[in-house]
Structure formats: structure tokens, C-alpha cells
Design a protein around this motif. Structure first.
Motif, PDB file in Angstrom:
ATOM      1  N   MET A  23       1.006  -1.222  -0.063  1.00 13.73           N
ATOM      2  CA  MET A  23       0.136  -0.026  -0.125  1.00 13.73           C
ATOM      3  C   MET A  23       0.995   1.265   0.141  1.00 13.73           C
ATOM      4  SD  MET A  23      -3.139  -0.845  -0.096  1.00 13.73           S
ATOM      5  CE  MET A  23      -4.421   0.118   0.751  1.00 13.73           C
ATOM      6  N   SER A  24       1.928   1.395   0.824  1.00 15.41           N
ATOM      7  CA  SER A  24       2.838   2.400   0.698  1.00 15.41           C
ATOM      8  C   SER A  24       3.268   2.751  -0.597  1.00 15.41           C
ATOM      9  CB  SER A  24       4.027   2.222   1.600  1.00 15.41           C
ATOM     10  OG  SER A  24       4.709   1.117   1.376  1.00 15.41           O
ATOM     11  N   GLU A  25       3.781   1.674  -1.298  1.00 18.82           N
ATOM     12  CA  GLU A  25       4.134   1.892  -2.866  1.00 18.82           C
ATOM     13  C   GLU A  25       3.057   2.800  -3.585  1.00 18.82           C
ATOM     14  OE1 GLU A  25       4.485  -0.808  -1.223  1.00 18.82           O
ATOM     15  OE2 GLU A  25       6.530  -1.016  -0.854  1.00 18.82           O
ATOM     16  N   ALA A  26       2.006   2.178  -3.394  1.00 19.48           N
ATOM     17  CA  ALA A  26       0.819   2.895  -4.204  1.00 19.48           C
ATOM     18  C   ALA A  26       0.721   4.434  -3.893  1.00 19.48           C
ATOM     19  CB  ALA A  26      -0.529   2.054  -4.024  1.00 19.48           C
ATOM     20  N   MET A  27       0.839   4.743  -2.633  1.00 21.39           N
ATOM     21  CA  MET A  27       0.876   6.251  -2.192  1.00 21.39           C
ATOM     22  C   MET A  27       1.942   6.948  -2.845  1.00 21.39           C
ATOM     23  SD  MET A  27      -0.854   6.525   1.383  1.00 21.39           S
ATOM     24  CE  MET A  27       0.276   5.494   2.447  1.00 21.39           C
ATOM     25  N   LEU A  28       3.075   6.407  -3.235  1.00 18.19           N
ATOM     26  CA  LEU A  28       4.305   6.961  -3.505  1.00 18.19           C
ATOM     27  C   LEU A  28       4.342   6.983  -5.117  1.00 18.19           C
ATOM     28  CD1 LEU A  28       6.901   6.380  -0.954  1.00 18.19           C
ATOM     29  CD2 LEU A  28       5.756   8.520  -1.333  1.00 18.19           C
ATOM     30  N   ALA A  29       3.529   6.064  -5.737  1.00 18.12           N
ATOM     31  CA  ALA A  29       3.667   5.939  -7.064  1.00 18.12           C
ATOM     32  C   ALA A  29       3.061   6.814  -7.935  1.00 18.12           C
ATOM     33  CB  ALA A  29       3.004   4.446  -7.533  1.00 18.12           C
ATOM     34  N   ASP A  30       3.546   6.924  -9.298  1.00 21.44           N
ATOM     35  CA  ASP A  30       3.047   7.758 -10.275  1.00 21.44           C
ATOM     36  C   ASP A  30       1.353   7.458 -10.293  1.00 21.44           C
ATOM     37  OD1 ASP A  30       5.345   8.933 -10.834  1.00 21.44           O
ATOM     38  OD2 ASP A  30       5.767   8.017 -12.635  1.00 21.44           O
ATOM     39  N   TRP A  31       0.596   8.488 -10.658  1.00 27.07           N
ATOM     40  CA  TRP A  31      -0.799   8.086 -10.717  1.00 27.07           C
ATOM     41  C   TRP A  31      -1.176   7.676 -12.144  1.00 27.07           C
ATOM     42  CZ3 TRP A  31      -3.242  13.261  -8.214  1.00 27.07           C
ATOM     43  CH2 TRP A  31      -2.822  13.457  -6.930  1.00 27.07           C
ATOM     44  N   ASN A  32      -1.919   6.404 -12.187  1.00 28.18           N
ATOM     45  CA  ASN A  32      -2.269   5.959 -13.638  1.00 28.18           C
ATOM     46  C   ASN A  32      -3.665   6.325 -13.761  1.00 28.18           C
ATOM     47  OD1 ASN A  32       0.218   4.331 -13.727  1.00 28.18           O
ATOM     48  ND2 ASN A  32      -0.547   3.305 -11.782  1.00 28.18           N
ATOM     49  N   GLY A  33      -3.903   5.894 -15.006  1.00 29.65           N
ATOM     50  CA  GLY A  33      -5.456   6.021 -15.749  1.00 29.65           C
ATOM     51  C   GLY A  33      -5.531   7.174 -16.749  1.00 29.65           C
ATOM     52  N   PRO A  34      -6.772   7.621 -16.648  1.00 30.15           N
ATOM     53  CA  PRO A  34      -6.994   8.895 -17.898  1.00 30.15           C
ATOM     54  C   PRO A  34      -6.487  10.225 -17.111  1.00 30.15           C
ATOM     55  CG  PRO A  34      -8.810   8.205 -16.856  1.00 30.15           C
ATOM     56  CD  PRO A  34      -7.845   7.245 -16.303  1.00 30.15           C
ATOM     57  N   LEU A  35      -6.349  11.256 -18.026  1.00 29.13           N
ATOM     58  CA  LEU A  35      -6.168  12.408 -17.767  1.00 29.13           C
ATOM     59  C   LEU A  35      -4.623  12.695 -17.118  1.00 29.13           C
ATOM     60  CD1 LEU A  35      -9.814  13.218 -16.245  1.00 29.13           C
ATOM     61  CD2 LEU A  35      -8.880  13.868 -18.495  1.00 29.13           C
ATOM     62  N   GLY A  36      -3.826  11.927 -17.520  1.00 25.50           N
ATOM     63  CA  GLY A  36      -2.505  12.083 -17.011  1.00 25.50           C
ATOM     64  C   GLY A  36      -2.514  11.350 -15.260  1.00 25.50           C
ATOM     65  N   GLY A  37      -3.550  10.543 -15.237  1.00 21.09           N
ATOM     66  CA  GLY A  37      -3.367   9.931 -14.000  1.00 21.09           C
ATOM     67  C   GLY A  37      -4.129  10.415 -13.047  1.00 21.09           C
ATOM     68  N   LEU A  38      -5.005   9.466 -12.298  1.00 17.83           N
ATOM     69  CA  LEU A  38      -5.968   9.845 -11.109  1.00 17.83           C
ATOM     70  C   LEU A  38      -5.378   9.445  -9.647  1.00 17.83           C
ATOM     71  CD1 LEU A  38      -9.338   8.674 -12.966  1.00 17.83           C
ATOM     72  CD2 LEU A  38      -8.416  11.054 -12.758  1.00 17.83           C
ATOM     73  N   PRO A  39      -5.680  10.231  -8.993  1.00 14.41           N
ATOM     74  CA  PRO A  39      -5.232   9.882  -7.451  1.00 14.41           C
ATOM     75  C   PRO A  39      -5.691   8.605  -6.954  1.00 14.41           C
ATOM     76  CG  PRO A  39      -6.786  11.737  -7.234  1.00 14.41           C
ATOM     77  CD  PRO A  39      -6.569  11.390  -8.901  1.00 14.41           C
ATOM     78  N   PRO A  40      -4.693   7.734  -6.314  1.00 12.46           N
ATOM     79  CA  PRO A  40      -5.265   6.302  -5.830  1.00 12.46           C
ATOM     80  C   PRO A  40      -5.830   6.539  -4.537  1.00 12.46           C
ATOM     81  CG  PRO A  40      -2.768   6.718  -5.574  1.00 12.46           C
ATOM     82  CD  PRO A  40      -3.423   7.762  -6.294  1.00 12.46           C
ATOM     83  N   LEU A  41      -7.263   7.144  -4.418  1.00 10.80           N
ATOM     84  CA  LEU A  41      -7.703   7.565  -3.309  1.00 10.80           C
ATOM     85  C   LEU A  41      -8.178   6.191  -2.492  1.00 10.80           C
ATOM     86  CD1 LEU A  41      -9.945  10.495  -4.396  1.00 10.80           C
ATOM     87  CD2 LEU A  41      -7.707  10.485  -2.958  1.00 10.80           C
ATOM     88  N   ASP A  42      -8.253   5.098  -3.299  1.00 11.20           N
ATOM     89  CA  ASP A  42      -8.738   3.805  -2.659  1.00 11.20           C
ATOM     90  C   ASP A  42      -7.510   3.135  -1.960  1.00 11.20           C
ATOM     91  OD1 ASP A  42      -7.597   3.520  -4.963  1.00 11.20           O
ATOM     92  OD2 ASP A  42      -8.786   1.629  -5.620  1.00 11.20           O
ATOM     93  N   ALA A  43      -6.133   3.723  -2.130  1.00 12.43           N
ATOM     94  CA  ALA A  43      -5.313   3.063  -1.738  1.00 12.43           C
ATOM     95  C   ALA A  43      -4.503   3.835  -0.522  1.00 12.43           C
ATOM     96  CB  ALA A  43      -4.074   2.945  -2.692  1.00 12.43           C
ATOM     97  N   ILE A  44      -5.231   4.594   0.081  1.00 11.56           N
ATOM     98  CA  ILE A  44      -4.872   5.286   1.195  1.00 11.56           C
ATOM     99  C   ILE A  44      -4.610   4.453   2.529  1.00 11.56           C
ATOM    100  CG2 ILE A  44      -5.256   7.229   2.916  1.00 11.56           C
ATOM    101  CD1 ILE A  44      -6.423   8.670   0.596  1.00 11.56           C
ATOM    102  N   ALA A  45      -3.442   4.428   3.152  1.00 13.18           N
ATOM    103  CA  ALA A  45      -3.079   3.809   4.082  1.00 13.18           C
ATOM    104  C   ALA A  45      -2.500   4.444   5.386  1.00 13.18           C
ATOM    105  CB  ALA A  45      -2.006   2.447   3.982  1.00 13.18           C
ATOM    106  N   GLY A  72      10.156  17.032  -5.867  1.00 16.03           N
ATOM    107  CA  GLY A  72       9.134  16.612  -4.769  1.00 16.03           C
ATOM    108  C   GLY A  72       7.704  16.435  -5.390  1.00 16.03           C
ATOM    109  N   ARG A  73       7.778  15.792  -6.536  1.00 20.01           N
ATOM    110  CA  ARG A  73       6.306  15.425  -7.453  1.00 20.01           C
ATOM    111  C   ARG A  73       5.734  14.390  -6.452  1.00 20.01           C
ATOM    112  NH1 ARG A  73       5.680  17.703 -12.412  1.00 20.01           N
ATOM    113  NH2 ARG A  73       4.320  16.231 -12.816  1.00 20.01           N
ATOM    114  N   ALA A  74       6.344  13.530  -5.947  1.00 15.78           N
ATOM    115  CA  ALA A  74       5.725  12.440  -5.293  1.00 15.78           C
ATOM    116  C   ALA A  74       5.372  12.809  -3.944  1.00 15.78           C
ATOM    117  CB  ALA A  74       6.833  11.257  -5.270  1.00 15.78           C
ATOM    118  N   LEU A  75       6.116  13.880  -3.358  1.00 15.17           N
ATOM    119  CA  LEU A  75       5.658  14.411  -1.865  1.00 15.17           C
ATOM    120  C   LEU A  75       4.463  15.050  -2.371  1.00 15.17           C
ATOM    121  CD1 LEU A  75       6.054  14.932   1.108  1.00 15.17           C
ATOM    122  CD2 LEU A  75       7.727  16.784   0.096  1.00 15.17           C
ATOM    123  N   ARG A  76       4.269  15.852  -3.381  1.00 19.34           N
ATOM    124  CA  ARG A  76       2.899  16.753  -3.628  1.00 19.34           C
ATOM    125  C   ARG A  76       1.754  15.537  -3.638  1.00 19.34           C
ATOM    126  NH1 ARG A  76       6.290  19.622  -7.287  1.00 19.34           N
ATOM    127  NH2 ARG A  76       4.963  19.130  -8.933  1.00 19.34           N
TER     128      ARG A  76
END
Length: 668
Positions: free
Chosen positions: A1-23, A65-69
Motif C-alpha cells: 500500500m505504501s508503494e501505491a501512495m508514492l507511485a505515479d498516478w495511473n489512468g486517464p487525464l494524466g493519472g488519477l489519485p489512488p484514493l482507494d489505496a490510502i493507508a 518533490g512531485r511524489a511528495l505533492r
């Protein structure tokens, strides 16, 4: 789960936030990793042996700091909308880590020196004069931020400033936690008392949130029930000695005053306004003082009328828990319709579709559902936003009140726009009372106005067309940020929108013309509302203009109200113990800046006047296009006073604001 919160956002529109992976249990660890990576990037910029230029210094800093943002966006969603025990436990540590990180960057000697060298050079190459001017503004504002972070201080003072930031972050988290806990407390009612509850509340728990308490104050016929509800709500943050926010507020005031002195300012108010349109707290206070006497006089007249109604029920003296109830009765008497009659036609689905229709008419935007967008709660919906077939961003909507969700409403910027890199993503968070399963959500008038207000914020972010995310909508001076939101409240009463989207879901019938006229009168700011707001803003400024904070915040608040001549029936709109704008956010937020709503409304009323003067009124497309080009798309890339003059051809006039608030227009 921690990797998901730090990873690049995937999906349409340049990636969507993984709101379902918040740990939440992993927040501390992943934040430490993201902070370490960001600080290594910063060191790399500062240690670059090449001479500084825009690309390798200022622009490179924006890309750090893109991952931090991304992680900060996820944390803000968790802290404000899903604050369970794990989130509450992690929040103080995370906020202290972020405050320390921000201070280390803001005091980074090598980075500051490199930026200062860049500022001392001749103008950097740019594609055109406009780009060069906007890059120069970004550099100037960045160096100003470094100054505010203590970059010019000695080692001892820098260390103290960092310690102040860490302690402030802990206080913010504690203040927010207590309010969330207090808003979770339930209003106890006997079965016989529940009979007087508004529809939708009678068979459910009654938490101490605005979405629950205000309908009770407005509609419950039992004065004793209204009093209990009012007292429970008014005591948020000050309900028990071991659950009181005032010590945290006092600590924040002391720390703010100390920080201001370290940075060379007389007070916290002087520090915060130095980076705003007002420039000085005295300038902001002068506007409030100009409006206050007329607002108080109008409020007094309105309260006298309410007291006369209350006397018909044998009530000798109007109390704070009577005001909303008799305002509703007065509205029904004067306008022929009450809150419930209006609410029948104001549904969440209808107004949401109406907002999307308005955005298409004004700005050519189209909103379509993103059915597979990750979400942190089943209530949350997501929409693709496009124009002329090209995507421009995404909008999320989290509409309903629930346990663990901070009260109020706001727009959470999940991603800032950056030309060539990122499309913006905004989330509108609201706290509408949840309807019965399968039933439509009917909005109270305040909820509807707030939805339009927050949509204005979201449009400001979504329409941003800036080269650097640090110049997007949420980076404008704080007394400019509320312009699009206060402006867009006016579109709630737009006739074509009401005719198409304000409908009774049971019959499909559109809101009758006479009720639409009533709605227009009902949303007009009353003297009571204006006085409540102005008093809160004046108390905030006067509190933060002091070089030394008051020893007793309760006494200060009572004395400030007395000095204003505040009517007894009007208790504080935001008691200091529950004033989350001042004490529950990052630094700086609305502290010494609650006045920004009226400052922005001064400009927004003049913007609405420009539409009113146009052939198409509130739906005039050329005026909307000019508004987007001059004000909404540029964010902080242009100074806000210059941006307003580009739109209106002059500085804002206070006359439109006075008329909008029903106050006398003063002759020149």
C-alpha cells in the motif's frame, strides 16, 4: 500500500489519485521517504556547478518533490474526510514532519543564494514579454517566500523558526481533532421531541454538525430543543476542560507573534497581510470598519422585527436559539415560502447538473462521469472535464456529512495545473445531510449557496493555464482567492438554470416563477449575516494585530463584541474555540485573514455588475471569455490588481458590494 501512495498516478487525464489505496498506518514511513527524496533533489539544484538560469534553478525547483505533492494531496483527503483513529494518530507527526521540511527548504542557504544570483542577473530568455514578466514575478514571489521562512536569519533564529513551525503543526492537528470529536457528539432527544424534527432527521442520530443543527434551529417548534441544540453547537471546542481548543489557540497566537518578531514584523497580522492585496492590516480593517455601522444598524432593524414575532409566542427577549427560527417564519410571512418549500426544488443531482450546464454555457466545458475512478468512499463521484473534445482536468465530488469528516465545505486541490506537465484535479467537499436510502438529497438554501461557492473555486483551478504549478489558482494572494467563489454564488438564481434544473423530483415540475423570485430574495445577504461575518473578521484582525496575545481568550472575545456593540441575540458566527479558519489549518491560512471574503466580494460584486451590463447578463459568453482570459486562467502569474484592471478597465468600485449587501451607497 505504501508503494501505491508514492507511485505515479495511473489512468486517464494524466493519472488519477489512488484514493482507494490510502493507508493511514503507513503515512509516517512514506512521508519520510518522499521528504528525503525531495530534499536530495533540492540539494542537487543548490550544488549545480553551472551558472543559475531559469531552467536549472527556478523551473527545476518547481519540478522537485512531485511524489511528495501527490502524497500531501492524499493525506489532506484522509485528514479532512476520513479521520479515524489511525489518521488522528498519524496526523500530528506528519504535520510536524512537513512543517520541518518546509522550513528546511525555506532556509536552504545554497538554494536561496542561487535564486538571489538569478534575481541579480539580466532578464532570462523567454518566448515573449508576457512569459518573461510572469517568470520574473514567480522568482520575486519565491524569494519572498524564502524571506518568510527565515532564509536571511542567523543560525539560532533559523533553528527557533523551525521549532515554531513544528509546534504550530502539532497545535493545528490537535485543534482539528477536538473539533471532529465534538462534532461527533450526539444531540439527545426524547421520542416526543423527535416529532418536531425536519424531514430526514427524525429517525437518525443527530451529530453536532452544521448540517444537522441548523435545520433544527430553523424549524423545530420547541424552544427548549432549539436551545439545547444551539448550546451543544456553540460549545464545540470548549465543551470540557480535557477537550478544549483554547489552550492550543493561545499557544498558536504566542508562536505566531514570536515568528512575526523574528521576521521583522510588528505582529502576525502585519506579516500575513504583507503578502496580500491589502498589504497592511490597517487597510483591511478600514474596509471592515467602513461597513460595520451600516451592517449593525440593518441587523438591529431585522432583529427588532424578529423580536416582535417572538413576542406573539410569549417570548419576551430574543435569544440566539430563536434567531434562525423566527427568520424562517419572517421569510414565510414576507416571501410566501419557507426553507422547506425552496428545498423541495434544490436537489443535489439537479444543482450539480445545473452547475455543469452553466460551465458549458459560460466556458465551453463538458463534464462526464469517470465510473472507474478510485475513490476513498462510496459517496465520492468523479468527472472528466473537457473542452472542444480535449481534456482539461477532473472534478471529484464528496457531498455528504459523515463521521470522521470535518464540517464545512471546501475545494481540495488534488493536482495543480502545469502547462505541458499536469492537468488539474479538484475535489469539492461538502457536508450535506445524507438522504434516506434511495431518496434524493434536498439541499437547504445555505447548502445550495455553498455548493455554487465551491464550484467557483473548482473552476478557478480547472481553468488555470500557467507554466508553473506554483502560479495556479490556490497560490494567488489570499484576499483574491475568494473572488471566483463569491462571484459564482450569484449564478444560483440564474433563471434559465433554475427553469431547467431546479425541479421537484417527485413530480418533475420546475420551480414556479414566484418561488424562483423568492429564492432570489432569500439568498440576498441580510444585515444579520453581514454583521455576524464582519464581527468575526474584525475580531480576527484585532486579535492578530496585537504584539502580545491576550491572556484570556474568552474575555478578549467578550470585550471585542461589546466594543462593537454586537446585539446579544447574535452570538459569534465562529467562536474562537471553534474557529477552524484561524486555528485548524496550515500556516498561514485565514489567520489575520478572515476578512478576505469581503475583500474578494468587493471585486466579485463588480465582476457580476460587468455581466449585468452585458447583453446576455449572467450567461453572456463574451464577458465570461474575458473573465477567463484576464482573471481565472492566469492564477498568480499576473498581479491580481492588474488582472482585475485588465478585465474591468479600472479598479473595483465598492458601490456594487454595498448594493449587493443592501447597504447604503455612499456618495463620492
Amino acid at each position: 500500500m505504501s508503494e501505491a501512495m508514492l507511485a505515479d498516478w495511473n489512468g486517464p487525464l494524466g493519472g488519477l489519485p489512488p484514493l482507494d489505496a490510502i493507508a493511514p498506518d503507513r503515512f509516517v514511513q512514506v512521508f519520510q521517504s518522499a521528504i528525503d527524496d525531495c530534499e536530495r533533489e533540492i540539494d542537487g539544484i543548490a550544488d549545480n556547478p553551472e551558472p543559475p538560469d531559469h531552467a536549472n534553478t527556478l523551473a527545476a525547483l518547481g519540478q522537485c518533490g512531485r511524489a511528495l505533492r501527490r502524497l500531501r494531496a492524499l493525506f489532506n483527503v484522509a485528514a479532512d474526510t476520513m479521520a479515524d483513529a489511525q489518521v488522528s494518530a498519524a496526523a500530528p507527526t506528519v504535520l510536524a514532519m512537513l512543517a520541518a521540511h518546509d522550513d528546511r527548504i525555506g532556509q536552504h542557504v545554497g538554494l536561496h543564494d542561487r535564486l538571489a544570483m538569478l534575481a541579480g542577473q539580466d532578464a532570462q530568455p523567454a518566448n515573449d514579454i508576457v512569459q518573461a514578466r510572469r517568470r520574473a514575478r514567480l522568482l520575486e514571489r519565491t524569494l519572498q517566500d524564502f524571506h518568510m521562512s527565515g532564509a536571511s536569519l542567523g543560525a539560532t533564529e533559523k533553528a527557533r523558526l523551525i521549532a515554531i513551525g513544528e509546534e504550530m503543526a502539532t497545535c493545528h492537528a490537535g485543534f482539528r481533532r477536538i473539533l471532529v470529536e465534538d462534532e461527533g457528539d450526539l444531540l439527545p432527544l426524547a421520542p416526543s421531541e423527535r416529532a418536531g424534527l425536519p424531514a430526514g432527521l427524525a429517525d437518525r442520530p443527530l451529530p453536532c454538525t452544521r448540517a444537522t443543527i441548523e435545520p433544527i434551529l430553523t424549524q423545530h417548534p420547541d424552544r427548549a430543543v432549539r436551545e439545547r441544540a444551539w448550546r451543544l453547537f456553540a460549545a464545540r471546542g470548549d465543551r470540557a476542560p480535557d477537550r478544549c481548543t483554547l489552550p492550543l489557540a493561545a499557544t498558536l497566537l504566542r508562536l505566531r507573534a514570536e515568528r512575526a518578531r523574528l521576521l521583522g514584523f510588528a505582529s502576525h497580522a502585519d506579516l500575513t497581510t504583507s503578502n496580500r492585496m491589502a498589504a497592511r492590516p490597517e487597510t483591511a480593517l478600514a474596509l471592515l470598519d467602513r461597513l460595520w455601522p451600516a451592517a449593525r444598524d440593518k441587523a438591529d432593524r431585522e432583529l427588532d422585527a424578529l423580536a416582535a414575532l417572538a413576542r406573539q409566542d410569549g417570548i419576551d427577549r430574543l435569544a440566539p436559539w430563536d434567531v434562525a427560527f423566527y427568520r424562517e417564519r419572517d421569510r414565510q410571512h414576507r416571501l410566501g415560502a419557507g426553507e422547506s418549500a425552496l428545498s423541495r426544488y434544490l436537489t443535489l443531482d439537479g444543482l450539480r447538473d445545473g452547475l455543469f450546464w452553466l460551465a458549458e454555457r459560460l466556458f465551453g466545458l463538458r463534464f462526464t462521469v469517470l465510473p472507474d475512478a478510485p475513490a476513498h468512499h462510496p459517496d465520492v463521484s468523479a468527472y472528466r472535464v473537457e473542452r472542444a473534445g480535449a481534456p482539461i482536468g477532473a472534478l471529484y465530488l464528496d457531498p455528504f456529512a459523515r463521521t470522521g469528516k470535518t464540517g464545512g465545505a471546501w475545494v481540495q486541490p488534488l493536482r495543480q495545473p502545469e502547462r505541458g506537465h499536469d492537468l488539474p484535479i479538484a475535489m469539492i467537499v461538502h457536508n450535506i445531510a445524507r438522504p434516506q436510502e434511495g431518496a434524493p438529497a434536498h439541499l437547504r438554501l445555505w447548502d445550495a449557496v455553498t455548493l455554487f461557492h465551491e464550484f467557483g473555486h473548482a473552476l478557478h483551478l480547472l481553468l488555470g493555464d500557467v507554466e508553473d504549478h506554483r502560479q495556479s489558482a490556490f497560490h494567488v494572494p489570499w484576499d483574491f482567492v475568494e473572488l471566483p467563489s463569491t462571484m459564482f454564488e450569484n449564478w444560483l438564481t440564474q433563471p434559465d438554470m433554475l427553469a431547467a434544473f431546479a425541479r421537484d423530483p417527485a413530480t418533475g415540475r420546475a420551480m414556479p416563477d414566484e418561488l424562483a423570485e423568492t429564492l432570489g430574495l432569500a439568498v440576498a445577504k441580510s444585515g444579520i449575516e453581514t454583521a455576524e461575518y464582519l464581527a468575526a473578521a474584525i475580531i480576527d484582525l484585532r486579535l492578530h494585530m496585537r504584539a502580545d496575545p491576550p491572556a484570556d481568550l474568552r474575555a478578549f472575545e467578550d470585550e471585542a463584541r461589546a466594543a462593537l456593540g454586537m446585539p446579544d441575540a447574535l452570538r459569534p458566527l465562529h467562536p474562537l474555540a471553534a474557529f477552524r479558519h484561524l486555528f485548524a489549518g496550515g500556516e498561514p491560512t485565514y489567520s489575520a485573514g478572515y476578512y478576505v471574503y469581503i475583500w474578494a466580494e468587493l471585486m466579485s460584486a463588480d465582476v457580476v455588475a460587468a455581466f449585468a451590463e452585458a447583453p446576455g447578463a449572467l450567461l453572456d459568453r463574451p464577458t465570461a471569455e474575458r473573465l477567463e482570459h484576464c482573471l481565472l486562467s492566469v492564477g498568480d502569474a499576473d498581479p491580481p490588481d492588474a488582472a482585475f484592471r485588465a478585465f474591468r478597465g479600472r479598479d473595483p468600485s465598492p458601490d456594487a458590494l454595498l448594493r449587493a449587501r443592501g447597504l447604503p451607497v455612499q456618495s463620492a
